[in-house]
Design a protein around this motif. Sequence first.
Motif, PDB file in Angstrom:
ATOM      1  N   ASP A 154      69.626  67.965   0.859  1.00 34.06           N
ATOM      2  CA  ASP A 154      69.287  66.792   0.150  1.00 34.06           C
ATOM      3  C   ASP A 154      70.607  66.420   0.008  1.00 34.06           C
ATOM      4  O   ASP A 154      70.361  65.691   0.455  1.00 34.06           O
ATOM      5  N   ARG A 155      71.335  67.055  -1.369  1.00 37.33           N
ATOM      6  CA  ARG A 155      72.510  66.144  -1.355  1.00 37.33           C
ATOM      7  C   ARG A 155      73.773  65.595  -0.254  1.00 37.33           C
ATOM      8  O   ARG A 155      74.317  64.651  -0.426  1.00 37.33           O
ATOM      9  N   ARG A 156      73.787  66.076   1.003  1.00 36.99           N
ATOM     10  CA  ARG A 156      74.471  66.504   2.124  1.00 36.99           C
ATOM     11  C   ARG A 156      73.647  64.268   2.760  1.00 36.99           C
ATOM     12  O   ARG A 156      74.924  64.263   2.889  1.00 36.99           O
ATOM     13  N   GLN A 235      79.613  62.126 -11.280  1.00 32.62           N
ATOM     14  CA  GLN A 235      78.616  63.280 -10.416  1.00 32.62           C
ATOM     15  C   GLN A 235      77.908  62.929  -9.785  1.00 32.62           C
ATOM     16  O   GLN A 235      76.822  62.545  -8.143  1.00 32.62           O
ATOM     17  N   ILE A 236      76.608  61.205 -10.782  1.00 30.78           N
ATOM     18  CA  ILE A 236      75.808  61.224  -9.874  1.00 30.78           C
ATOM     19  C   ILE A 236      76.093  59.868  -9.083  1.00 30.78           C
ATOM     20  O   ILE A 236      74.709  60.054  -7.712  1.00 30.78           O
ATOM     21  N   ALA A 237      76.980  59.489  -8.216  1.00 36.22           N
ATOM     22  CA  ALA A 237      77.690  58.478  -7.619  1.00 36.22           C
ATOM     23  C   ALA A 237      77.775  59.537  -6.766  1.00 36.22           C
ATOM     24  O   ALA A 237      77.946  58.801  -5.275  1.00 36.22           O
ATOM     25  N   LEU A 238      77.944  60.363  -6.213  1.00 35.84           N
ATOM     26  CA  LEU A 238      78.488  61.862  -5.595  1.00 35.84           C
ATOM     27  C   LEU A 238      76.781  61.658  -4.642  1.00 35.84           C
ATOM     28  O   LEU A 238      77.147  62.520  -3.727  1.00 35.84           O
ATOM     29  N   THR A 241      72.077  66.043  -8.241  1.00 39.75           N
ATOM     30  CA  THR A 241      71.097  66.058  -9.300  1.00 39.75           C
ATOM     31  C   THR A 241      72.007  66.399 -10.422  1.00 39.75           C
ATOM     32  O   THR A 241      72.611  66.449 -10.768  1.00 39.75           O
ATOM     33  N   ASN A 242      70.520  66.271 -11.188  1.00 39.90           N
ATOM     34  CA  ASN A 242      70.856  67.051 -12.184  1.00 39.90           C
ATOM     35  C   ASN A 242      70.916  67.574 -12.978  1.00 39.90           C
ATOM     36  O   ASN A 242      71.582  68.338 -13.626  1.00 39.90           O
ATOM     37  N   LEU A 251      77.235  71.432 -18.433  1.00 37.67           N
ATOM     38  CA  LEU A 251      76.517  71.303 -19.761  1.00 37.67           C
ATOM     39  C   LEU A 251      74.841  71.810 -18.992  1.00 37.67           C
ATOM     40  O   LEU A 251      74.762  72.028 -18.097  1.00 37.67           O
ATOM     41  N   ARG A 252      74.102  71.491 -20.101  1.00 40.09           N
ATOM     42  CA  ARG A 252      72.150  71.564 -19.923  1.00 40.09           C
ATOM     43  C   ARG A 252      71.621  70.801 -19.297  1.00 40.09           C
ATOM     44  O   ARG A 252      72.755  69.465 -19.673  1.00 40.09           O
ATOM     45  N   PRO A 253      71.269  71.261 -17.946  1.00 39.75           N
ATOM     46  CA  PRO A 253      70.060  69.957 -17.550  1.00 39.75           C
ATOM     47  C   PRO A 253      69.696  68.881 -18.127  1.00 39.75           C
ATOM     48  O   PRO A 253      69.777  67.521 -18.018  1.00 39.75           O
ATOM     49  N   GLU A 254      68.636  69.224 -19.932  1.00 37.13           N
ATOM     50  CA  GLU A 254      68.569  68.312 -20.493  1.00 37.13           C
ATOM     51  C   GLU A 254      69.813  67.307 -21.382  1.00 37.13           C
ATOM     52  O   GLU A 254      69.463  65.823 -21.753  1.00 37.13           O
ATOM     53  N   THR A 255      71.348  67.806 -21.703  1.00 37.42           N
ATOM     54  CA  THR A 255      72.000  67.339 -22.215  1.00 37.42           C
ATOM     55  C   THR A 255      72.814  65.828 -20.923  1.00 37.42           C
ATOM     56  O   THR A 255      73.149  64.746 -21.235  1.00 37.42           O
ATOM     57  N   VAL A 256      72.746  66.875 -19.770  1.00 36.16           N
ATOM     58  CA  VAL A 256      72.836  65.352 -18.681  1.00 36.16           C
ATOM     59  C   VAL A 256      72.367  64.414 -18.296  1.00 36.16           C
ATOM     60  O   VAL A 256      72.248  63.192 -18.312  1.00 36.16           O
ATOM     61  N   LYS A 257      70.685  64.445 -18.482  1.00 40.72           N
ATOM     62  CA  LYS A 257      70.009  63.525 -18.639  1.00 40.72           C
ATOM     63  C   LYS A 257      70.214  62.756 -20.311  1.00 40.72           C
ATOM     64  O   LYS A 257      69.711  61.572 -20.322  1.00 40.72           O
ATOM     65  N   SER A 258      70.238  62.895 -21.017  1.00 37.18           N
ATOM     66  CA  SER A 258      70.510  62.418 -22.523  1.00 37.18           C
ATOM     67  C   SER A 258      71.168  61.138 -22.584  1.00 37.18           C
ATOM     68  O   SER A 258      71.603  59.894 -22.476  1.00 37.18           O
TER      69      SER A 258
END
Length: 286
Positions: A154-156, A235-238, A241-242, A251-258
């Motif tokens: 999916d990422r690729r 990272q999202i530009a690449l 996913t979170n 980081l924690r996924p919740e921190t990424v979302k924040s």
Amino acid sequence: MSSADVLRPRDSDALRAELRQVATVSGMPVVFGGQVRAGALVLSEFLGTRTSAMRGLVVSPSSGVGGAAFASKRPTSVADYREASTITHHYDAPVLTEGLRAVVGIPVVVRGESRAVLYVASRDAGPIGDRAADLAMAAGRRLSVELAIRDEVDRRMRLREAAATPTIVGPDAVVAEQLRAIHAEVRGIAQTVGDAVTRTRLRDLSDRLAKLMSEPGIPDEVPTLAPRELDVLAQIALGCTNIEVAERLSLRPETVKSYLRSAMTKLSAHTRHEAVVRARVHGLLP
């Protein structure tokens, strides 16, 4: 909907196939499981059950056998569910309605996150045999590998789609994506450096790279993003996913979302893609 969404097989089918394999080989009377959705385990696949009491049950982290396996990311078992003191009893009604006594929950962990839980169970009290537990754990490992492969595909695919619609003028799409990957890696390395001066120099270097690749005519009023907000957007530009961003930046996924929500607000963006585009327009990302 992206092409990755169209091409990805349903994860529930892979889960169901592993459960069937465990049930066939182990001979356990009850085998079931579910996937983690929106931070909770949802039971959806059942073999050998006599009632629908557990179907669609939403299991919270740390609650019951499955919730404990989900939260701890380790196998959890009870020899007699009714009498067990090592788990919470939030789900006594559906579990005991089905008549289950001995239960083992096996988490499916992908990149440090629980994505599903497989269960083997018996209506008789007493420890689940080592053979059945080993078969369930092997199934959990196979499913973990399968989901990790699907995530990477999916990422690729997202990267290919991004490269097919370049948003910058100058370098061709392939070179641009390579430079963006270098930019994101430099920002990631900066976060791991203990020396504040070196960390600042690395971030300055990444900012220079972003401006070098920016289109002419950067708006006068450039939003001020915190370093971590830029780290996440890079990272999202690449196409990450979170969860992938969280793993890369420790980081924690919740921190990424924040951080992402904060960056989107500052950039007046309504989606993560729009946030990346606006950051590039302002010369904050390459």
